[in-house]
Enzyme design. Structure first.
Site, PDB file in Angstrom:
ATOM      1  N   ASP A   1     -25.449 -16.934  30.565  1.00  0.00           N
ATOM      2  CA  ASP A   1     -26.458 -15.902  31.152  1.00  0.00           C
ATOM      3  C   ASP A   1     -27.765 -16.403  30.879  1.00  0.00           C
ATOM      4  O   ASP A   1     -28.180 -17.650  30.336  1.00  0.00           O
ATOM      5  CB  ASP A   1     -26.226 -14.461  30.094  1.00  0.00           C
ATOM      6  CG  ASP A   1     -26.194 -14.878  28.953  1.00  0.00           C
ATOM      7  OD1 ASP A   1     -26.487 -15.972  28.176  1.00  0.00           O
ATOM      8  OD2 ASP A   1     -26.456 -13.933  27.812  1.00  0.00           O
TER       9      ASP A   1
ATOM     10  N   TYR B   1     -31.745 -17.336  29.899  1.00  0.00           N
ATOM     11  CA  TYR B   1     -32.459 -17.677  28.505  1.00  0.00           C
ATOM     12  C   TYR B   1     -33.041 -16.182  28.012  1.00  0.00           C
ATOM     13  O   TYR B   1     -33.783 -15.527  28.975  1.00  0.00           O
ATOM     14  CB  TYR B   1     -33.637 -18.320  28.722  1.00  0.00           C
ATOM     15  CG  TYR B   1     -33.222 -19.976  28.923  1.00  0.00           C
ATOM     16  CD1 TYR B   1     -32.407 -20.740  27.840  1.00  0.00           C
ATOM     17  CD2 TYR B   1     -33.668 -20.607  30.160  1.00  0.00           C
ATOM     18  CE1 TYR B   1     -31.842 -21.951  28.228  1.00  0.00           C
ATOM     19  CE2 TYR B   1     -33.171 -21.814  30.236  1.00  0.00           C
ATOM     20  CZ  TYR B   1     -32.307 -22.605  29.399  1.00  0.00           C
ATOM     21  OH  TYR B   1     -31.754 -23.661  29.707  1.00  0.00           O
TER      22      TYR B   1
ATOM     23  N   PHE C   1     -29.834 -22.735  33.369  1.00  0.00           N
ATOM     24  CA  PHE C   1     -30.301 -23.736  32.603  1.00  0.00           C
ATOM     25  C   PHE C   1     -31.892 -24.013  32.869  1.00  0.00           C
ATOM     26  O   PHE C   1     -32.655 -25.094  32.295  1.00  0.00           O
ATOM     27  CB  PHE C   1     -29.542 -24.924  32.794  1.00  0.00           C
ATOM     28  CG  PHE C   1     -28.283 -24.978  32.202  1.00  0.00           C
ATOM     29  CD1 PHE C   1     -28.169 -24.718  30.679  1.00  0.00           C
ATOM     30  CD2 PHE C   1     -27.160 -24.912  33.054  1.00  0.00           C
ATOM     31  CE1 PHE C   1     -26.667 -24.604  30.318  1.00  0.00           C
ATOM     32  CE2 PHE C   1     -25.724 -24.546  32.431  1.00  0.00           C
ATOM     33  CZ  PHE C   1     -25.646 -24.539  31.131  1.00  0.00           C
TER      34      PHE C   1
ATOM     35  N   HIS D   1     -20.097 -27.580  26.503  1.00  0.00           N
ATOM     36  CA  HIS D   1     -21.432 -26.866  26.706  1.00  0.00           C
ATOM     37  C   HIS D   1     -22.200 -28.041  26.383  1.00  0.00           C
ATOM     38  O   HIS D   1     -22.038 -28.504  25.156  1.00  0.00           O
ATOM     39  CB  HIS D   1     -21.579 -25.559  26.267  1.00  0.00           C
ATOM     40  CG  HIS D   1     -22.797 -24.876  26.576  1.00  0.00           C
ATOM     41  ND1 HIS D   1     -24.001 -24.925  26.020  1.00  0.00           N
ATOM     42  CD2 HIS D   1     -22.791 -23.945  27.493  1.00  0.00           C
ATOM     43  CE1 HIS D   1     -24.657 -24.231  26.940  1.00  0.00           C
ATOM     44  NE2 HIS D   1     -23.995 -23.319  27.835  1.00  0.00           N
TER      45      HIS D   1
END
Length: 232
Positions: A69, A71, A82, A197
């Site tokens: 999702d 920031y 990202f 991740h």
């Protein structure tokens, strides 16, 4: 943010996915939820949730990077997985992405973290949930966005070829079967890459550490062998 999806422009190939979603049960439920949260005074990011679909046309997609999702800090999210707006401090996950992208020890990483340039090279920077509330990560997960983003992934897998999919972390890896089965059904070439991740909490952990995974090098080599260079 204002919930005005009819005013959000879409690049070529996406209206056939987005418009049915907006009128679906999941889409209407999501719209009601966001309207309720806005009326309650919630601050929701980003202002343009569908920006990834505004900037990268479906026929141009050569790679998908899947996030979870947006920031959740002020001024960070710019509607691309990202990526952060120019001038915003690099989040730790993005810093690790830049480290892996360069694959050269001690080479300086970029001073700014906007990945906007990638969208013009055919990289779809997609989150599975496209909005979030200030200071509350995951606050809009399972509210309806996943129905849209799963449909987007299926559309890419059905039509984009060749295409690389970078799935980092368990959440993104949960979409591997959808991508692989859809691509196989339609006879599309898909390279699905999976690793931990890029967050500092997991970037160096087994079973597949993100740092050192070589995904960008593998993507370059695979796409180049199929006539596509300069994507990463």
């Amino acid at each position: 943010m204002r919930w005005e999806p009819q005013r959000w422009p879409l690049a070529e190939g996406w209206s056939g996915v987005v418009q049915p979603f907006l009128s679906s049960t999941a889409g209407l439920r999501l719209a009601a939820f966001i309207a309720e949260r806005l009326a309650a005074g919630a601050v929701i990011y980003p202002p343009r949730p569908l920006r990834a679909l505004e900037l990268t046309p479906l026929p141009a997609v050569k790679a998908v990077i899947l996030g979870q999702d947006p920031y959740h800090g002020p001024g960070q999210a710019e509607g691309l997985a990202f990526s952060v707006r120019p001038g915003v401090k690099l989040p730790p996950s993005l810093r690790n992405i830049f480290k892996e992208l360069r694959c050269v020890p001690d080479e300086p990483i970029p001073a700014q973290g906007s990945l906007l340039e990638w969208t013009g090279r055919g990289v779809l920077l997609l989150n599975t949930s496209l909005t979030v509330e200030d200071g509350q990560p995951g606050s809009h997960a399972k509210k309806g966005w996943e129905a849209l983003t799963d449909a987007v992934l299926a559309e890419v897998a059905a039509k984009a070829s060749p295409c690389v999919y970078m799935l980092w972390g368990a959440h993104a890896q949960g979409k591997a079967a959808l991508i692989e089965q859809t691509a196989a059904h339609h006879g599309r070439e898909a390279l699905v890459l999976q690793a931990n991740h890029p967050s500092p909490l997991s970037a160096r952990r087994p079973p597949v550490p993100f740092l050192g995974c070589g995904h960008f090098a593998l993507a370059r080599q695979w796409l180049s062998a199929r006539g596509h260079t300069g994507v990463f």
